[in-house]
Write a protein that holds these residues in place. Structure first.
Motif, PDB file in Angstrom:
ATOM      1  N   ASN A  86      54.649  20.810  88.273  1.00  0.00           N
ATOM      2  CA  ASN A  86      55.441  21.956  87.847  1.00  0.00           C
ATOM      3  C   ASN A  86      54.718  22.649  86.719  1.00  0.00           C
ATOM      4  O   ASN A  86      53.938  22.039  85.992  1.00  0.00           O
ATOM      5  N   LEU A  87      54.984  23.938  86.623  1.00  0.00           N
ATOM      6  CA  LEU A  87      54.225  24.771  85.689  1.00  0.00           C
ATOM      7  C   LEU A  87      55.168  25.392  84.667  1.00  0.00           C
ATOM      8  O   LEU A  87      56.205  25.941  85.032  1.00  0.00           O
ATOM      9  N   PHE A  89      55.276  28.433  82.459  1.00  0.00           N
ATOM     10  CA  PHE A  89      54.531  29.676  82.430  1.00  0.00           C
ATOM     11  C   PHE A  89      54.319  30.170  81.007  1.00  0.00           C
ATOM     12  O   PHE A  89      55.134  29.918  80.121  1.00  0.00           O
ATOM     13  N   SER A  91      54.727  32.984  79.792  1.00  0.00           N
ATOM     14  CA  SER A  91      55.799  33.830  79.278  1.00  0.00           C
ATOM     15  C   SER A  91      57.164  33.311  79.720  1.00  0.00           C
ATOM     16  O   SER A  91      58.104  34.073  79.839  1.00  0.00           O
ATOM     17  N   ALA A  93      58.979  32.899  82.177  1.00  0.00           N
ATOM     18  CA  ALA A  93      59.425  33.267  83.531  1.00  0.00           C
ATOM     19  C   ALA A  93      60.779  32.654  83.874  1.00  0.00           C
ATOM     20  O   ALA A  93      60.986  32.129  84.960  1.00  0.00           O
ATOM     21  N   LEU A  94      61.734  32.733  82.954  1.00  0.00           N
ATOM     22  CA  LEU A  94      63.096  32.293  83.270  1.00  0.00           C
ATOM     23  C   LEU A  94      63.733  33.311  84.195  1.00  0.00           C
ATOM     24  O   LEU A  94      63.419  34.497  84.132  1.00  0.00           O
ATOM     25  N   PHE A  95      64.658  32.847  85.050  1.00  0.00           N
ATOM     26  CA  PHE A  95      65.333  33.777  85.956  1.00  0.00           C
ATOM     27  C   PHE A  95      66.422  34.503  85.185  1.00  0.00           C
ATOM     28  O   PHE A  95      67.399  33.878  84.751  1.00  0.00           O
ATOM     29  N   PRO A  96      66.294  35.813  85.015  1.00  0.00           N
ATOM     30  CA  PRO A  96      67.218  36.526  84.116  1.00  0.00           C
ATOM     31  C   PRO A  96      68.644  36.583  84.647  1.00  0.00           C
ATOM     32  O   PRO A  96      69.568  36.777  83.875  1.00  0.00           O
ATOM     33  N   HIS A  97      68.825  36.409  85.966  1.00  0.00           N
ATOM     34  CA  HIS A  97      70.166  36.540  86.536  1.00  0.00           C
ATOM     35  C   HIS A  97      70.893  35.213  86.595  1.00  0.00           C
ATOM     36  O   HIS A  97      72.044  35.163  87.020  1.00  0.00           O
ATOM     37  N   PHE A 106      67.457  24.544  88.902  1.00  0.00           N
ATOM     38  CA  PHE A 106      66.970  25.289  90.068  1.00  0.00           C
ATOM     39  C   PHE A 106      66.260  24.396  91.093  1.00  0.00           C
ATOM     40  O   PHE A 106      66.576  24.431  92.287  1.00  0.00           O
ATOM     41  N   SER A 107      65.332  23.582  90.618  1.00  0.00           N
ATOM     42  CA  SER A 107      64.537  22.794  91.573  1.00  0.00           C
ATOM     43  C   SER A 107      65.400  21.725  92.252  1.00  0.00           C
ATOM     44  O   SER A 107      65.184  21.395  93.414  1.00  0.00           O
ATOM     45  N   ALA A 109      68.630  22.070  92.910  1.00  0.00           N
ATOM     46  CA  ALA A 109      69.428  22.788  93.901  1.00  0.00           C
ATOM     47  C   ALA A 109      68.592  23.048  95.146  1.00  0.00           C
ATOM     48  O   ALA A 109      69.089  22.974  96.277  1.00  0.00           O
ATOM     49  N   ALA A 140      68.587  36.079  78.341  1.00  0.00           N
ATOM     50  CA  ALA A 140      68.482  37.178  77.386  1.00  0.00           C
ATOM     51  C   ALA A 140      69.252  36.888  76.101  1.00  0.00           C
ATOM     52  O   ALA A 140      69.040  37.538  75.081  1.00  0.00           O
ATOM     53  N   ARG A 154      63.358  23.016  82.590  1.00  0.00           N
ATOM     54  CA  ARG A 154      63.345  23.390  84.000  1.00  0.00           C
ATOM     55  C   ARG A 154      62.153  22.764  84.724  1.00  0.00           C
ATOM     56  O   ARG A 154      62.243  22.400  85.891  1.00  0.00           O
ATOM     57  N   ALA A 155      61.035  22.646  83.998  1.00  0.00           N
ATOM     58  CA  ALA A 155      59.827  22.118  84.634  1.00  0.00           C
ATOM     59  C   ALA A 155      59.822  20.597  84.716  1.00  0.00           C
ATOM     60  O   ALA A 155      59.243  20.026  85.637  1.00  0.00           O
TER      61      ALA A 155
ATOM     62  N   ARG B 192      55.664  36.769  88.369  1.00  0.00           N
ATOM     63  CA  ARG B 192      55.686  35.356  87.990  1.00  0.00           C
ATOM     64  C   ARG B 192      57.067  34.754  88.173  1.00  0.00           C
ATOM     65  O   ARG B 192      57.199  33.539  88.260  1.00  0.00           O
ATOM     66  N   LEU B 193      58.125  35.586  88.284  1.00  0.00           N
ATOM     67  CA  LEU B 193      59.445  35.028  88.581  1.00  0.00           C
ATOM     68  C   LEU B 193      59.452  34.439  89.986  1.00  0.00           C
ATOM     69  O   LEU B 193      59.989  33.357  90.219  1.00  0.00           O
ATOM     70  N   ALA B 196      57.472  31.298  89.808  1.00  0.00           N
ATOM     71  CA  ALA B 196      58.239  30.217  89.200  1.00  0.00           C
ATOM     72  C   ALA B 196      59.177  29.603  90.241  1.00  0.00           C
ATOM     73  O   ALA B 196      59.304  28.387  90.341  1.00  0.00           O
ATOM     74  N   ASP B 199      57.143  27.526  92.514  1.00  0.00           N
ATOM     75  CA  ASP B 199      56.724  26.317  91.810  1.00  0.00           C
ATOM     76  C   ASP B 199      57.856  25.299  91.802  1.00  0.00           C
ATOM     77  O   ASP B 199      57.626  24.097  91.828  1.00  0.00           O
ATOM     78  N   LEU B 200      59.092  25.789  91.775  1.00  0.00           N
ATOM     79  CA  LEU B 200      60.246  24.896  91.683  1.00  0.00           C
ATOM     80  C   LEU B 200      60.808  24.548  93.063  1.00  0.00           C
ATOM     81  O   LEU B 200      61.924  24.049  93.167  1.00  0.00           O
ATOM     82  N   LEU B 215      67.908  40.251  91.993  1.00  0.00           N
ATOM     83  CA  LEU B 215      67.517  41.146  90.903  1.00  0.00           C
ATOM     84  C   LEU B 215      67.408  42.586  91.386  1.00  0.00           C
ATOM     85  O   LEU B 215      67.624  43.528  90.638  1.00  0.00           O
ATOM     86  N   ARG B 293      70.557  44.360  83.235  1.00  0.00           N
ATOM     87  CA  ARG B 293      70.462  42.958  83.599  1.00  0.00           C
ATOM     88  C   ARG B 293      69.058  42.433  83.523  1.00  0.00           C
ATOM     89  O   ARG B 293      68.823  41.278  83.202  1.00  0.00           O
ATOM     90  N   GLY B 296      66.091  40.876  80.176  1.00  0.00           N
ATOM     91  CA  GLY B 296      65.573  39.594  79.717  1.00  0.00           C
ATOM     92  C   GLY B 296      64.394  39.098  80.545  1.00  0.00           C
ATOM     93  O   GLY B 296      63.792  38.098  80.217  1.00  0.00           O
ATOM     94  N   ALA B 297      64.068  39.801  81.620  1.00  0.00           N
ATOM     95  CA  ALA B 297      63.052  39.293  82.533  1.00  0.00           C
ATOM     96  C   ALA B 297      61.653  39.304  81.921  1.00  0.00           C
ATOM     97  O   ALA B 297      61.303  40.207  81.226  1.00  0.00           O
TER      98      ALA B 297
END
Ligand code: ADP
Ligand code: MG
Lengths: 375, 297
Positions: A86-87, A89, A91, A93-97, A106-107, A109, A140, A154-155, B192-193, B196, B199-200, B215, B293, B296-297
């Motif tokens: 697992n990486l 990132f 920056s 790279a969290l899922f904003p939604h 996440f992984s 699920a 956010a 998460r990783a 990269r989202l 990610a 990756d998961l 999104l 929304r 935050g990305a």
């Protein structure tokens, strides 16, 4: 010995050049074995190919040539979602939604675990990165440091064989970064997981790693423990990149059983090297002497100095600048007999409790005995 | 009801906001601008309740008769049904095709990427008459191909003058809007989202479904509503291609010829105006929601 956690054989990545440009060799033929459970760091300046290498291990780039094996399994053609890594990132790279819990889980699920089991593991992972009671927040709504911890949780939640971290602390302020360095190291020891860490910060690399590979333009210049890399840099590049160094170009004039003599090119001064420093030297070799500031002993001319034959061959100069940096005094010394201003300054540290003003002549700057050299 | 122009009008407006304008001058300009834009529409709505058949002040009395008349008119009902069917079908098709095109242009590298974007957005500047004529020629070609492939199967022919060709022309007209709206959103979703997500444990399409699609959903919905409204009020190609059938705009136009039917047309138009405004407001709301929304990305 057990199988390497990651085995790289002739791994190479060439990006096709943009219109009219030459192809770009991002990683040039890398051979490397990473041990299970070790904290391994790739250290190098920006653009030397660190991220590209990590992306090849994670499966986002196919190597142009060579093979990657993770835990003994060849990885060619295996997509990222089927690799036991697992990486984290650069920056985050969290899922904003998705809220923190959904991000971290996440992984799991994706693996189709039951919701209750996921919730337990999420709580456990968040506790591990010391981020409790944040499950319902959106990314956010978190600070940079908190986002960093979520990315980490998460990783690691999927318990990968190898965790890849791409400059994960780059965006944090200094104090937080220092705290996170120690925490990461502790986490790695506790999980017994192989960490492959990327950074351009030499201090970070030295603090955390079991082993470090110093990279330059897609090539590993030196591989070793932090101590080896700092104390015995294999090249001028490594010496320059890690810590502060003084360099002196010289020619080996004679080699004896217990020492070697070199003559500095610019100053015409003869210096005597210890056997350890001079190992492998042959008469006539051109060498670069690398001197760490703390390897130099500075004394003042008017304090007098002993006439020990090993140390009589020091350099003399005049103090040009003294900067108080708390733990030390940082001294810049203009060497006598050096015409070119570039080579003229030696950076050293004053003795504790020592005080001097610019313009004070120095005694011999000794300890050439402890110098490292490279061709 | 005009389709929404640029991909993010609210942002463009915010960026263009002048820093030091005298507030009274600004207020004056804004009032005049708004009046010019909306006064005719407001008048139309007002007169739709007018008891008199002549559209003139003073208003003699208030009535809902025209609305009742419009509602009971079989011709209008049929035209409305046609319009809804064409708008729904064409906007669904345009949304799917346009969204995929936007993904292709932004996420994959292939030769002719830029060309695709240019070609796909061309209908924005091509007059609808030209489009309609081109479509007629195209339909004839398609039919001769179909006739060669399946002789005797008359029902499989594409009738040049039908709601089908109207629908196709509306897909062509709506595609550039959909592509621009969806692409504007995709640009803001970092790759990269997706990486990610992969990756998961997601496959490529799994990542699209679990990360990119949620999104981009507000933008895709906004694109759909824009396509829907552009089809619903499109007149040019509908007038040329519908043949014996009628959509709402062409029906209303045909009714204008008799002064007797005018009040009913006005009432129908008033309903369309209000519905359009609601649609535009919903679209804009969706897009803003999508923008905040993703911050935050
Ligand atoms: N997808 C790509 N296409 C072309 N060149 C790339 C690509 N990714 C990285 N590079 C180039 O490869 C070199 C190494 O980049 P990178 O691995 O990101 O370095 P680092 O992480 O050490 O800063 C850089 O010169 C960069 O411009
Ligand atoms: Mg990088």
């Amino acid at each position: 010995m057990s199988k390497p956690a990651i085995r790289l054989r002739g791994v190479r990545k060439v990006f096709p050049g943009a219109r009219g440009r030459d192809p770009l060799v991002a990683v040039a033929s890398l051979d490397l074995d990473l041990r299970p459970g070790e904290f391994f760091t790739f250290l190098g300046p920006s653009g030397c190919g660190k991220t590209t290498l990590l992306r090849m291990i994670a499966g986002f780039e196919e190597p142009t040539a060579g093979d990657i094996a993770i835990a003994g399994q060849p990885m060619r053609g295996v997509p990222p979602n089927r690799r036991p890594v697992n990486l984290v990132f650069q920056s985050y790279a969290l899922f904003p939604h998705l809220d923190v819990a959904a991000n971290v889980g996440f992984s799991l699920a994706m693996q189709g675990l039951a919701e209750a089991a996921i919730a337990d593991r999420v709580a456990e992972a968040l506790a591990m990165v010391r981020l409790e009671d944040m499950e319902d927040r959106l990314p956010a709504q978190l600070s940079g440091g908190q986002q960093q911890r979520v990315a980490l949780a998460r990783a690691i939640i999927g318990r990968p064989a190898v965790l890849l971290l791409d400059e994960p602390l780059g965006a944090l302020d200094l104090k937080l970064r220092k705290a996170m360095q120690l925490e990461l190291k502790r986490l790695q020891a506790r999980l017994g997981m192989t960490f492959v860490y990327i950074t351009h910060d030499q201090e970070e690399a030295l603090t955390m790693s079991d082993r470090v590979a110093v990279m330059r333009a897609g090539v590993v210049e030196q591989l070793g423990t932090p101590r080896e890399i700092y104390e015995r840099p294999a090249s001028r590049f490594v010496a320059d990149f890690i810590g502060e160094s003084n360099f002196l170009e010289a020619v080996v004039t004679s080699v004896a059983e217990d020492h070697a003599m070199v003559e500095a090119l610019d100053g015409g001064i003869s210096l005597r090297l210890d056997p350890a420093a001079a190992a492998g030297a042959a008469t006539g070799d051109r060498v670069t002497l690398t001197l760490r500031p703390e390897q130099l002993d500075l004394c003042l001319a008017d304090l007098g100095y002993d006439d020990d034959p090993h140390t009589a061959d020091g350099l003399f100069g005049t103090i040009e600048d003294v900067v108080y940096i708390g733990t030390d005094l940082r001294c810049v010394v203009r060497l006598t007999g050096y015409p070119s201003p570039d080579a003229a300054a030696a950076i050293t540290r004053g003795p504790p409790g020592w005080c001097a003003c610019p313009g004070t002549p120095t005694g011999p700057i000794r300890a050439w005995r402890r110098a490292r050299w490279s061709v | 009801m005009a389709a929404i122009g640029g991909p993010t009008p609210s942002r463009a407006l915010a960026a263009a906001a002048p820093r030091r304008w005298r507030p009274d001058a600004a207020a004056l300009y804004f009032t005049a601008f708004t009046l010019l834009l909306y006064l005719p529409l407001a008048l139309l709505v007002l007169f739709s309740f007018n008891a008199s058949r002549t559209m003139a002040f003073p208003i003699k009395g208030w009535t809902l008769d025209w609305y009742a008349q419009a509602w009971q008119s079989p011709g209008l009902r049929q035209a409305l049904a046609n319009s809804l069917a064409v708008a729904l079908g064409s906007s669904l098709a345009a949304t799917v095709l346009g969204s995929l095109a936007a993904v292709a242009v932004l996420r994959f590298r292939f030769p002719g990427r830029r060309l695709l974007l240019t070609v796909a957005t061309l209908p924005l500047v091509v007059p609808s008459i030209v489009l309609a004529v081109a479509l007629l020629a195209g339909a004839t070609q398609v039919n001769s191909l179909l006739a060669a492939a399946a002789p005797g199967l008359e029902s499989a022919r594409l009738k040049p003058f039908s709601l089908w060709t109207v629908g196709i022309s509306h897909v062509v007209i709506a595609l550039p809007m959909v592509i621009l709206i969806v692409a504007a959103r995709l640009v803001g979703i970092p790759r990269r989202l997706e990486e990610a997500a992969m990756d998961l444990g997601c496959s490529y399409w799994g990542a699209q479904r679990r990360v990119t699609l949620p999104l981009a959903r507000p933008a895709i919905l906004a694109a759909f509503l824009t396509a829907f409204s552009s089809s619903f009020d499109e007149f040019g190609t509908a007038f040329l291609l519908a043949g014996t059938r009628q959509t709402l705009p062409t029906y209303l136009y045909s009714q204008l010829r008799s002064a007797y039917k005018l009040p009913m047309v006005v009432a129908a138009a008033a309903v369309i105006i209000v519905a359009s405004l609601l649609l535009v407001a919903a679209t804009e709301l969706l897009r803003r929601n999508g923008e905040t929304r993703s911050e935050g990305a």
